[in-house]
Design a protein around this motif. Structure first.
Motif, PDB file in Angstrom:
ATOM      1  N   TYR A  79      13.736  -1.048  -3.908  1.00  0.00           N
ATOM      2  CA  TYR A  79      13.627  -0.172  -5.080  1.00  0.00           C
ATOM      3  C   TYR A  79      14.950  -0.138  -5.846  1.00  0.00           C
TER       4      TYR A  79
ATOM      5  N   TYR B 271      10.177   7.842  -4.207  1.00  0.00           N
ATOM      6  CA  TYR B 271      10.730   7.078  -5.321  1.00  0.00           C
ATOM      7  C   TYR B 271       9.814   7.140  -6.536  1.00  0.00           C
ATOM      8  N   ASP B 272       8.523   6.947  -6.293  1.00  0.00           N
ATOM      9  CA  ASP B 272       7.574   6.904  -7.404  1.00  0.00           C
ATOM     10  C   ASP B 272       7.507   8.228  -8.149  1.00  0.00           C
TER      11      ASP B 272
ATOM     12  N   ILE C 125       7.224   5.201   5.675  1.00  0.00           N
ATOM     13  CA  ILE C 125       7.464   4.203   4.629  1.00  0.00           C
ATOM     14  C   ILE C 125       6.703   4.577   3.355  1.00  0.00           C
ATOM     15  N   GLN C 126       5.441   4.937   3.520  1.00  0.00           N
ATOM     16  CA  GLN C 126       4.659   5.382   2.363  1.00  0.00           C
ATOM     17  C   GLN C 126       5.308   6.604   1.736  1.00  0.00           C
TER      18      GLN C 126
ATOM     19  N   VAL D 181       8.518   7.290   1.711  1.00  0.00           N
ATOM     20  CA  VAL D 181       9.691   6.823   0.969  1.00  0.00           C
ATOM     21  C   VAL D 181       9.267   6.326  -0.410  1.00  0.00           C
ATOM     22  N   ILE D 182       8.202   5.537  -0.419  1.00  0.00           N
ATOM     23  CA  ILE D 182       7.694   4.999  -1.676  1.00  0.00           C
ATOM     24  C   ILE D 182       7.259   6.134  -2.600  1.00  0.00           C
TER      25      ILE D 182
ATOM     26  N   ILE E 207      12.627   0.668   6.542  1.00  0.00           N
ATOM     27  CA  ILE E 207      12.788   1.753   5.578  1.00  0.00           C
ATOM     28  C   ILE E 207      13.988   1.484   4.674  1.00  0.00           C
TER      29      ILE E 207
ATOM     30  N   PRO F 222       8.815   1.252  -9.352  1.00  0.00           N
ATOM     31  CA  PRO F 222       7.938   2.409  -9.143  1.00  0.00           C
ATOM     32  C   PRO F 222       6.614   2.212  -9.868  1.00  0.00           C
ATOM     33  N   SER F 223       5.540   2.587  -9.208  1.00  0.00           N
ATOM     34  CA  SER F 223       4.231   2.399  -9.826  1.00  0.00           C
ATOM     35  C   SER F 223       3.751   3.694 -10.457  1.00  0.00           C
TER      36      SER F 223
ATOM     37  N   VAL G 124      12.990  -1.042   2.210  1.00  0.00           N
ATOM     38  CA  VAL G 124      12.189  -0.491   1.115  1.00  0.00           C
ATOM     39  C   VAL G 124      13.107   0.117   0.060  1.00  0.00           C
TER      40      VAL G 124
END
Lengths: 225, 225
Positions: free
Chosen positions: B217, A217-218, A210-211, A213-214, B210, B224-225, B213
């Motif tokens: 997004y 995207y980021d 999951i992290q 995936v983030i 997932i 997004p950060s 998530v």
DNA sequence: AGCGATGTCGTACCCGGGTACTACGGTGGC
DNA sequence: GCCACCGTAGTACCCGGGTACGACATCGCT
């Protein structure tokens, strides 16, 4: 209960930290390291939630130790401490993967709050550093600056450590594919996929997919559809 | 001396606030309210300088209570607190007449500074909210005078089926929180979290978190950060 | 007063994900 | 020729995630 490893070359300083932390009923000190090498070894052995890391230590310094600890992909967070608020330490420390950066002359409450914050995944920076850090950061961010435009993919530094295959894996992770699907569509054994995924997580410092995936995207590796 | 009324449904949370505030020699807690109705009644009775108002409370919630308190024209200022930095809360809260909006996991110093600020008539907004709030404001500036359109919901159709609580859950799923973390930070049982997550997945047609998530997004629910 | 929606909490169960190893063939660099 | 790196594959194990139930309280609406 937050478990802490204290890494500092000054015995007296370590004692001070131990006294403070043990006085809290939600914290316990797993051990003390006197240099970077010890810190790495003891972290791998004890898996503390947080490592209280001094910058200046004989042998392997705190920054390099931080880099190696965070590179393992372990759950352990590193909170860097220094006597002075020197910028270069803060920058390199945070780039090394530290979750926080505090000065030693902070109030005990600040330190405790900092430890609790990083143990839950948050980040902390000494107030005296925050402004300069932000200034430097936003200086790197803006896409609205008309001067430099040729930056299509400013990928995160964590991605550069990946091999081509691993980046490919991260991409499909970002698309939400399961290990089984990845194996089928890439003509691999599921065990192989797991190996790749494991390495991707370790190298990117993600605790689970999951992290990852983030992160995908980021960093723009995967774009919203 | 700044007088404060603490309105929160969690006794432990109230205790924490009381401890913190009473430790300051320029502040005192006049009383504690466990829901919006109590907050209104006690405000009319005690006339505190500041009401520390939780958003989420059984019965009358914090937003509505804020609206009614500020409508009295009393000198009392309302400082809203929430666990999350959810936009809709901020908008409606500030529109309800609140003098400030902070997140609960802020540093105690931030909270104290916030209370002192609003007590003197200033306004405070959590740093994590400021940016989006400003964005929203400038977005409202050009030629648009919306009287009834406070709901900027360009969100995916699948999200509209969700309840407020479920959308909250989806947001934190999108931030990569584990069920355990969600339970801890939202003061819920893990079984409750699982129930919510299950419903979110079912309603959004996601087979696992997932996919959720990714949906978060893609719809912009999480940026997004 | 009744009812549906919502939010909360619990137990039991299964499975995919992740970790920790080991192992082996190919490839490129020195 | 050797070695470091990469991609591949396997086994064993544990745990968090997800599902399928049931239960109860509150609230808004009719």
């Amino acid at each position: 209960m937050t478990t802490v490893l204290v890494a500092d070359d000054q015995p007296l300083q370590r004692l001070g930290f131990r006294m403070l932390l043990e006085s809290q009923d939600d914290m316990t000190v797993l051990g003390e390291a006197a240099n970077g090498t010890e810190a790495i070894r003891m972290t791998a052995e004890l898996h503390p939630d947080v490592v209280l890391m001094d910058v200046r230590m004989p042998g392997l310094d705190g920054i390099e130790a931080t880099r190696r600890i965070t590179a393992t992909g372990d759950r352990t967070r590193v909170l860097i401490l220094t006597t002075f608020d020197l910028d270069e330490y803060a920058y390199s420390g945070l780039r090394a993967g530290a979750s926080g950066f505090l000065v030693k002359d902070a109030q005990p409450e600040e330190l405790l709050a900092g430890i609790r914050a990083v143990s839950t995944g948050d980040a902390v920076v000494a107030p005296s550093l925050t402004r300069r850090l932000l200034d430097a950061y936003v200086h790197h961010l803006p896409a609205k600056t008309p001067t430099d435009g040729p930056e299509p993919t400013p990928l995160d530094a964590r991605l550069t450590a990946l091999t081509d295959r691993e980046r490919e894996i991260l991409t499909v992770i970002g698309k939400g594919w399961t290990n089984t699907e990845i194996a089928a569509r890439l003509h691999l054994a599921e065990s192989t996929v797991k190996t790749h995924v494991g390495r991707v997580l370790a190298k990117t410092g993600s605790r689970d997919r999951i992290q990852a995936v983030i992160l995908a995207y980021d960093t723009g590796l995967v774009r919203p559809s």
